[in-house]
Motif scaffolding. Structure first.
Motif, mmCIF file in Angstrom:
data_model
loop_
_atom_site.group_PDB
_atom_site.id
_atom_site.type_symbol
_atom_site.label_atom_id
_atom_site.label_comp_id
_atom_site.label_asym_id
_atom_site.label_seq_id
_atom_site.Cartn_x
_atom_site.Cartn_y
_atom_site.Cartn_z
ATOM 1 N N TRP A 139 0.812 -1.201 0.000
ATOM 2 C CA TRP A 139 0.000 0.000 0.000
ATOM 3 C C TRP A 139 0.853 1.262 0.000
ATOM 4 O O TRP A 139 0.481 2.261 -0.630
ATOM 5 N N GLN A 140 1.992 1.252 0.679
ATOM 6 C CA GLN A 140 2.881 2.414 0.653
ATOM 7 C C GLN A 140 3.449 2.638 -0.739
ATOM 8 O O GLN A 140 3.526 3.771 -1.231
ATOM 9 N N ASP A 141 3.836 1.548 -1.395
ATOM 10 C CA ASP A 141 4.353 1.663 -2.752
ATOM 11 C C ASP A 141 3.266 2.150 -3.706
ATOM 12 O O ASP A 141 3.524 2.969 -4.597
ATOM 13 N N SER A 142 2.043 1.674 -3.526
ATOM 14 C CA SER A 142 0.931 2.106 -4.380
ATOM 15 C C SER A 142 0.624 3.583 -4.180
ATOM 16 O O SER A 142 0.342 4.305 -5.146
ATOM 17 N N TRP A 143 0.691 4.052 -2.935
ATOM 18 C CA TRP A 143 0.438 5.465 -2.670
ATOM 19 C C TRP A 143 1.502 6.342 -3.323
ATOM 20 O O TRP A 143 1.185 7.423 -3.851
ATOM 21 N N LEU A 144 2.744 5.901 -3.309
ATOM 22 C CA LEU A 144 3.797 6.659 -3.992
ATOM 23 C C LEU A 144 3.537 6.727 -5.482
ATOM 24 O O LEU A 144 3.794 7.755 -6.135
ATOM 25 N N VAL B 73 0.527 6.590 -6.907
ATOM 26 C CA VAL B 73 -0.614 7.481 -7.117
ATOM 27 C C VAL B 73 -0.178 8.935 -7.049
ATOM 28 O O VAL B 73 -0.631 9.778 -7.833
ATOM 29 N N ARG B 74 0.722 9.257 -6.133
ATOM 30 C CA ARG B 74 1.189 10.635 -5.987
ATOM 31 C C ARG B 74 1.923 11.140 -7.215
ATOM 32 O O ARG B 74 1.954 12.343 -7.487
ATOM 33 N N ALA C 41 -9.832 6.640 -10.645
ATOM 34 C CA ALA C 41 -9.869 5.202 -10.910
ATOM 35 C C ALA C 41 -8.727 4.780 -11.829
ATOM 36 O O ALA C 41 -8.107 3.721 -11.618
ATOM 37 N N ASP C 42 -8.415 5.596 -12.831
ATOM 38 C CA ASP C 42 -7.275 5.291 -13.707
ATOM 39 C C ASP C 42 -5.962 5.306 -12.932
ATOM 40 O O ASP C 42 -5.087 4.456 -13.135
ATOM 41 N N GLY C 43 -5.812 6.302 -12.041
ATOM 42 C CA GLY C 43 -4.598 6.357 -11.239
ATOM 43 C C GLY C 43 -4.472 5.174 -10.293
ATOM 44 O O GLY C 43 -3.376 4.621 -10.120
#
Length: 342
Positions: free
Chosen positions: A34-39, A41-42, A329-331
């Protein structure tokens, strides 16, 4: 005998001192999924801007009706069909907030001065003199509530149905898939008409109509993921340790599908908003004096040529909400789906 220029220091090519205890230290901190996914998305500017816009729209949907002294269902026929007028901006004529209208002859006039209206209506009024600003945010609140409730029910039913169908397999899977194909073959509009005939027009029939037919796409995606996971090592290990089928499905498989579930849920929200707006536009949605974005578009459509602002405001709101949710949603798809990563 060598001179000073030819003398080479022994320390010049000596290896630097290395601390053996620090040779295997990882300088970069480890990140979970989840941390990697948030990076990721940012890094997507469109998704971040859209996420901020969604948060602001959610806040305004609840705070907006409180920002004006007029209730969304309050009628004042003396102030009907007034254009937008904002205090402090009425003297800036190149902005559409000066309270002017143009008649059929092409002559501009100030509707507030002619009718001697001292109030300010930020988005104008409709044919019954109701404040469009209050009705727009109330309609946004109702439309978002319907969309989120429909997406939530869609996620619960679709995940449970698809997981059970894929995990059990065999005849049970075949029967469940045939049932789902029958549901897919029924048009949404027929289901809505039947719900309105059985129940009174309102929010509940719309949510039921949307969820009865929209959960099938989620069920298909979850079933495909379960078929992929059911023979993998962690599932076989859970079976060996004596875990029940329900525990394997909901504690081991579904947590590994959170990314796919979140992505499909985010895509279902704008679809539900558009479907609700379509139903309200054709007269099958909410009834007066309730407001949704679809009912506001339907009301503004009747007087679009004379008072275009009545339709433009809710139309922009629908377009903005759908664009923002689709970009988010795409991000999320790029960040959570391993196949979409670089």
């Amino acid at each position: 005998m060598l001179n000073k220029e030819q003398v080479i220091s022994k320390d010049m090519f000596a290896p630097a001192h290395i601390d053996p205890s620090k040779s295997e230290v990882i300088a970069k901190p480890s990140l979970n999924f989840w941390q990697d996914s948030w990076l990721r998305v940012r890094k997507n500017k469109g998704a971040v801007i859209s996420l901020v816009a969604i948060v602001l729209l959610l806040i305004l949907a609840f705070v907006g009706p409180l920002m004006t002294p007029y209730k969304f269902d309050y009628q004042n026929t003396d102030n009907h069909d007034l254009p937008p007028r904002v205090q402090g901006l009425e003297n800036i004529h190149w902005l559409p907030f000066d309270g002017t209208l143009t008649n059929k002859a092409g002559i501009s006039y100030n509707a507030y001065e002619i009718r001697h209206v001292k109030q300010y209506y930020w988005f104008g009024t409709d044919e019954l003199g109701r404040d469009i600003f209050a009705r727009t945010w109330k309609g946004t609140q109702v439309s978002l509530f319907i969309a989120f409730m429909a997406a939530l029910v869609d996620m619960v039913i679709g995940v449970a149905y698809g997981a059970i169908s894929g995990y059990v397999g065999g005849k049970v899977d075949s029967i469940m898939q045939r049932i789902m194909e029958i549901i897919i073959g029924i048009p949404n509009l027929i289901v809505v008409v039947l719900m309105i005939l059985v129940l009174k027009p309102g929010i509940i029939p719309i949510i039921i109509a949307i969820t009865l037919t929209s959960w099938t796409s989620m069920a298909r995606v979850v079933r495909a993921q379960v078929l992929k996971y059911k023979n993998q090592e962690f599932v076989l290990a859970a079976k060996t340790l004596g875990a029940s089928n329900g525990s394997i499905i909901f504690k081991h498989m579904i947590p590994n599908m959170f990314g796919i579930i979140i992505i499909n849920t985010m895509f279902s929200i704008p679809n539900a908003i558009f479907f609700e707006a379509f139903l309200s536009f054709i007269g099958l949605g909410l009834q007066e004096p309730n407001a949704s974005l679809g009912t506001l578009v339907n009301e503004g459509y009747k007087s679009m040529r004379a008072y275009p602002y009545q339709m433009i405001t809710p139309s922009i709101m629908i377009a903005l909400i759908m664009i923002c949710f689709n970009l988010v949603a795409d991000g999320l798809r790029d960040a959570l789906d391993p196949k979409m990563r670089d």
